[in-house]
Design an enzyme around this catalytic site. Structure first.
Site, PDB file in Angstrom:
ATOM      1  N   THR A 195      44.361  40.974  30.434  1.00  0.00           N
ATOM      2  CA  THR A 195      44.679  39.707  29.777  1.00  0.00           C
ATOM      3  C   THR A 195      44.467  39.790  28.268  1.00  0.00           C
ATOM      4  O   THR A 195      43.462  40.340  27.820  1.00  0.00           O
ATOM      5  CB  THR A 195      43.735  38.622  30.322  1.00  0.00           C
ATOM      6  OG1 THR A 195      43.990  38.486  31.702  1.00  0.00           O
ATOM      7  CG2 THR A 195      43.921  37.299  29.621  1.00  0.00           C
ATOM      8  N   THR A 246      38.286  38.121  30.198  1.00  0.00           N
ATOM      9  CA  THR A 246      39.234  39.024  30.833  1.00  0.00           C
ATOM     10  C   THR A 246      38.512  39.719  31.972  1.00  0.00           C
ATOM     11  O   THR A 246      37.287  39.741  32.025  1.00  0.00           O
ATOM     12  CB  THR A 246      39.803  40.040  29.821  1.00  0.00           C
ATOM     13  OG1 THR A 246      40.768  40.875  30.482  1.00  0.00           O
ATOM     14  CG2 THR A 246      38.721  40.918  29.225  1.00  0.00           C
ATOM     15  N   GLY A 247      39.284  40.290  32.873  1.00  0.00           N
ATOM     16  CA  GLY A 247      38.669  40.982  34.000  1.00  0.00           C
ATOM     17  C   GLY A 247      38.979  40.261  35.304  1.00  0.00           C
ATOM     18  O   GLY A 247      39.931  39.486  35.382  1.00  0.00           O
TER      19      GLY A 247
HETATM   20  N1  ASP Z   1      41.616  37.683  34.266  1.00  0.00           N
HETATM   21  C1  ASP Z   1      42.927  38.040  34.755  1.00  0.00           C
HETATM   22  C2  ASP Z   1      43.086  37.538  36.155  1.00  0.00           C
HETATM   23  O1  ASP Z   1      42.158  37.602  36.928  1.00  0.00           O
HETATM   24  C3  ASP Z   1      43.218  39.481  34.759  1.00  0.00           C
HETATM   25  C4  ASP Z   1      42.746  40.304  33.631  1.00  0.00           C
HETATM   26  O2  ASP Z   1      42.118  39.886  32.699  1.00  0.00           O
HETATM   27  O3  ASP Z   1      43.042  41.479  33.672  1.00  0.00           O
HETATM   28  O4  ASP Z   1      44.174  37.143  36.495  1.00  0.00           O
END
Ligand code: ASP
Length: 336
Positions: A195, A246-247
């Site tokens: 993200t 993010t994550g």
């Molecule tokens: N946070 C985002 C999600 O769970 C994904 C990401 O940050 O990679 O959709």
């Protein structure tokens, strides 16, 4: 904190003068530009404007900086910064070129929040590249905060956004290769960037934030993560500061991560301390399997101090301030 990959762009330089406890402006003799300086409680000086973003996205922060440096507001800066990554087909986790769900559908989640605490969000948006801009339209042109799926898509077309196929050949190939293995592991890649979340403070000292994503690759159809959820993926309080995540979104939602970070800053923690505490809420849960997933936060407070922290190594924050666009490697929890 380690630093790598410094990128220095020629832009505004020169020292400001701080004599108060809030924001001051002064003329820089060499550049004749107005430079804004915020003082922190301990009287250290932080130069404004500034923009920070999750991961290594120097082109996106450069775009946002251009807006801020020209006197634009933080809301325009974060929107335009995020749009750079949404249009970048090589990035397989945001906008056009994002990896699809297990059915082969690219679905986008995004949100945006302004200095007044207004917010807009879209979830499960298909066929429109600039999800962040649709989220802004939801905020500004509807009485609602969130639009989902077909309704969000229909609204986007009514607002003049064009219909596009977001599944690029590269992402289609990756999905087809995944289908052969047919393994569903909703575990976030620990090393690659995902993200894009962006926070900015403009020359007036006002804060805005945005985030945009295609979510987990090969997720279940209909899955929505933290990124469009106000308080989880993003939160902005113009009096205090802002945070973006993010994550693995499920873990961020369970701890209402970004709101938590802002509230911790309200209680007196620095952005760095607040990000660390929010990560500790995740990893210290009984039976937490944090070794299998990544979560990272970046935050900024009203004084312009910034922080970032993640569970695992290789999370980074891009920061553009004082004419310097740099990638800052974040400190992290799992050192074992
Ligand atoms: N946070 C985002 C999600 O769970 C994904 C990401 O940050 O990679 O959709």
């Amino acid at each position: 904190m380690k630093r790598r990959n410094f990128i220095k762009n020629a832009a505004l330089t020169g020292a400001g003068v701080a004599v108060g406890s809030t924001l001051l402006s002064c003329a820089d003799n060499d550049t004749k530009e107005t430079k804004i300086v915020a003082t922190t409680n301990n009287k250290s000086q932080v130069s404004l404007p500034l923009v920070i973003a999750t991961w290594h996205v120097e082109e996106a922060t450069a775009k946002a900086w251009k807006v801020l440096q020209a006197g634009g507001n933080a809301l325009d800066a974060v929107e335009q910064g995020c749009m750079v990554e949404e249009a970048n087909e090589k990035g397989q986790s945001v906008g056009k070129g994002g990896l699809p769900d297990r059915e082969g559908n690219v679905t986008l989640d995004a949100c945006i929040m302004d200095k007044h605490g207004n917010c807009g969000s879209v979830v499960y948006l298909q066929n429109v590249t600039h999800a962040v801009s649709v989220a802004r339209k939801v905020m500004e042109d509807t009485p609602h905060v969130m639009l989902a799926g077909k309704g969000a898509e229909q609204f986007a077309y009514e607002q003049g956004f064009k219909k596009e196929n977001l599944l690029t050949e590269a992402s289609k190939k990756a999905w087809e290769a995944w289908k052969i293995k047919s393994e569903y592991k909703p575990i976030i890649n620990i090393e690659n960037h995902d993200t894009i979340g962006m926070l900015a403070i403009d020359k007036n000292g006002d804060i805005s934030g945005a985030c945009t994503t295609s979510g987990l690759a090969y997720k279940m159809a209909g899955r929505v993560g933290d990124s469009p959820i106000i308080g989880s993926g993003l939160f902005v309080d113009n009096e205090i500061g802002a945070c973006v995540a993010t994550g693995l979104g499920e873990e961020v939602v369970k701890t209402v991560g970004s709101f938590l970070v802002v509230e911790l800053m309200r209680q007196g923690k620095s952005p760095q301390e607040a990000c660390e505490e929010a990560i500790s809420r995740i990893v210290n849960k009984p039976n937490s399997n944090y070794k299998d997933f990544q979560v990272g936060y970046i935050a900024v407070n009203k004084q312009g101090e910034t922080g970032s922290y993640s569970i695992h190594q290789w999370f980074s924050m891009t920061k553009y301030q004082d004419g310097v666009n740099e990638q800052i490697q974040s400190d992290f929890f799992n050192k074992s």
